[in-house]
Design a protein around this motif. Structure first.
Motif, PDB file in Angstrom:
ATOM      1  N   HIS A 102     -10.325   4.652   0.173  1.00 35.42           N
ATOM      2  CA  HIS A 102     -10.187   3.451  -0.656  1.00 35.42           C
ATOM      3  C   HIS A 102     -10.011   2.221   0.224  1.00 35.42           C
ATOM      4  O   HIS A 102     -10.662   1.191   0.024  1.00 35.42           O
TER       5      HIS A 102
ATOM      6  N   VAL B  40       0.832  -1.206   0.000  1.00 34.91           N
ATOM      7  CA  VAL B  40       0.000   0.000   0.000  1.00 34.91           C
ATOM      8  C   VAL B  40       0.866   1.256   0.000  1.00 34.91           C
ATOM      9  O   VAL B  40       0.540   2.260  -0.642  1.00 34.91           O
TER      10      VAL B  40
ATOM     11  N   MET C 289      -6.757   7.614  -0.828  1.00 33.80           N
ATOM     12  CA  MET C 289      -6.283   6.297  -0.416  1.00 33.80           C
ATOM     13  C   MET C 289      -6.899   5.809   0.897  1.00 33.80           C
ATOM     14  O   MET C 289      -7.303   4.643   0.998  1.00 33.80           O
TER      15      MET C 289
ATOM     16  N   LEU D  68      -8.869   4.851  -7.990  1.00 37.25           N
ATOM     17  CA  LEU D  68      -7.974   5.901  -7.500  1.00 37.25           C
ATOM     18  C   LEU D  68      -7.937   7.089  -8.454  1.00 37.25           C
ATOM     19  O   LEU D  68      -7.521   8.181  -8.066  1.00 37.25           O
TER      20      LEU D  68
ATOM     21  N   GLU E 157       0.632   4.055  -2.917  1.00 37.49           N
ATOM     22  CA  GLU E 157       0.314   5.467  -2.671  1.00 37.49           C
ATOM     23  C   GLU E 157       1.394   6.376  -3.241  1.00 37.49           C
ATOM     24  O   GLU E 157       1.097   7.456  -3.774  1.00 37.49           O
TER      25      GLU E 157
ATOM     26  N   SER F  29      -0.982   5.026   6.492  1.00 36.47           N
ATOM     27  CA  SER F  29      -1.204   5.979   5.411  1.00 36.47           C
ATOM     28  C   SER F  29      -1.533   7.363   5.958  1.00 36.47           C
ATOM     29  O   SER F  29      -1.052   8.382   5.453  1.00 36.47           O
TER      30      SER F  29
END
Length: 330
Positions: free
Chosen positions: A93, A18, A90, A84, A22, A284
């Protein structure tokens, strides 16, 4: 392989995957197709050599079943990555895709006629409430951002709604694929590596439809700043390095998921993946400074508590705590 090892592969591979996704999406939001193609190609080549023995090994599961599974898997992968490019942040998501827990249970009830305990239904309700809260607050953020730009505002919000629709479709399709895999393994036995290979090799011709977009982003990647890879000292455009690391970590992640599907039910696999997404979400937010309000944290807490309720971790901790107390009392 022991399920605990597979869980370790899922958390280690998927969480780091991930991060690199990103990094790619922040620079080029529409790069989902080249990312998906690279992942599929790498896993297909590895499986062709080590699992299919250069095409000499016959599949244990009839190939027609793989074509059905592949159609679902290819669709889910492409739609999730393309979302995306539709103004989907993100964190949202990841939160939205955590709804696979409720999708898996709902389809399990409808298709497999399964029944669950009250605590399971309660946990699913909490997960659903958490996802709804985060999605609703993100919608307000998008709407407020759109109002600042009178010309493009409505169009931005409509694209965001399309992104939510795409994530919903992928969510249901992914849950249906999990149930289909579970029924296949019950009929033909557990063949995780074989399923991993065919799920990635058979869809490759479908990427011809996306070739112009893939080529366009390959050119953009070539134009990114140079980066020297640690240890080996190789210099290459930094976007290609991010893509390479994304592909490797995706292989580790998906390998762990496919091993879990042979050892556990589809709902348990979904649970592990949901917890992994929660860990990725926190990273994130903290590392990439993504916008996250108090309402988002509340929704995330609902998702996490609901997931713990499903695992019935409290029942497991009870006997353990009682054993710890007895020596002290004596």
């Amino acid at each position: 392989m022991h399920p605990a090892v597979a869980v370790g592969l899922v958390f280690g591979g998927c969480c780091s995957n991930v991060v690199f996704l990103e990094l790619l999406a922040r620079q080029f939001p529409g790069c989902g197709n080249i990312v998906t193609f690279s992942q599929f190609l790498f896993i297909a080549v590895e499986g062709f050599i080590f699992e299919a023995n250069f095409g000499r090994k016959r599949p244990a599961i009839p190939i027609r079943n793989y074509f059905i599974m592949v159609a679902m898997f290819f669709t889910v992968s492409v739609v999730n990555n393309y979302a995306l490019n539709l103004n989907i942040a993100m964190p949202l998501h990841m939160i939205f895709r955590s709804g696979s827990l409720i999708a898996s249970m709902a389809l399990g009830i409808i298709i497999l006629k399964k029944r669950y305990s009250v605590s399971k239904y309660t946990s699913i309700a909490l997960v659903s409430l958490g996802i709804f809260t985060c999605t609703f607050m993100s919608a307000k953020q998008v709407a407020s951002d759109s109002s600042l730009n009178q010309e493009d505002g409505p169009q931005v919000f409509l694209w965001w709604l399309l992104g939510i629709a795409a994530l919903t479709f992928a969510l249901l399709m992914s849950a249906r694929m999990g149930i289909f895999q579970e029924t296949l393994y019950q009929r033909f036995g557990k063949h995780s590596k074989e399923a991993l290979f065919y799920n990635h090799a058979l869809p490759l011709p479908g990427f011809l439809l996306l070739a112009p977009n893939i080529y366009h982003h390959a050119v953009l990647f070539n134009q990114s700043e140079p980066f020297q890879v640690p240890v080996i000292g190789l210099t290459l455009p930094i976007m290609w390095f991010y893509l390479l690391m994304n592909v490797i970590t995706q292989y580790v992640c998906i390998r762990g998921v496919f091993i879990l599907t042979t050892e556990c039910t589809s709902l348990t696999v979904t649970l592990v993946v949901t917890l992994r997404k929660f860990v990725s979400l926190i990273f994130s937010i903290l590392y990439f400074q993504n916008p996250f309000t108090g309402w988002h944290w509340l929704g995330t807490a609902f998702v996490f508590v609901g997931t713990l309720m499903y695992t019935e971790v409290w029942n497991s901790l009870g006997p353990f705590l009682r054993r710890r107390r007895r020596p002290k009392e004596e």
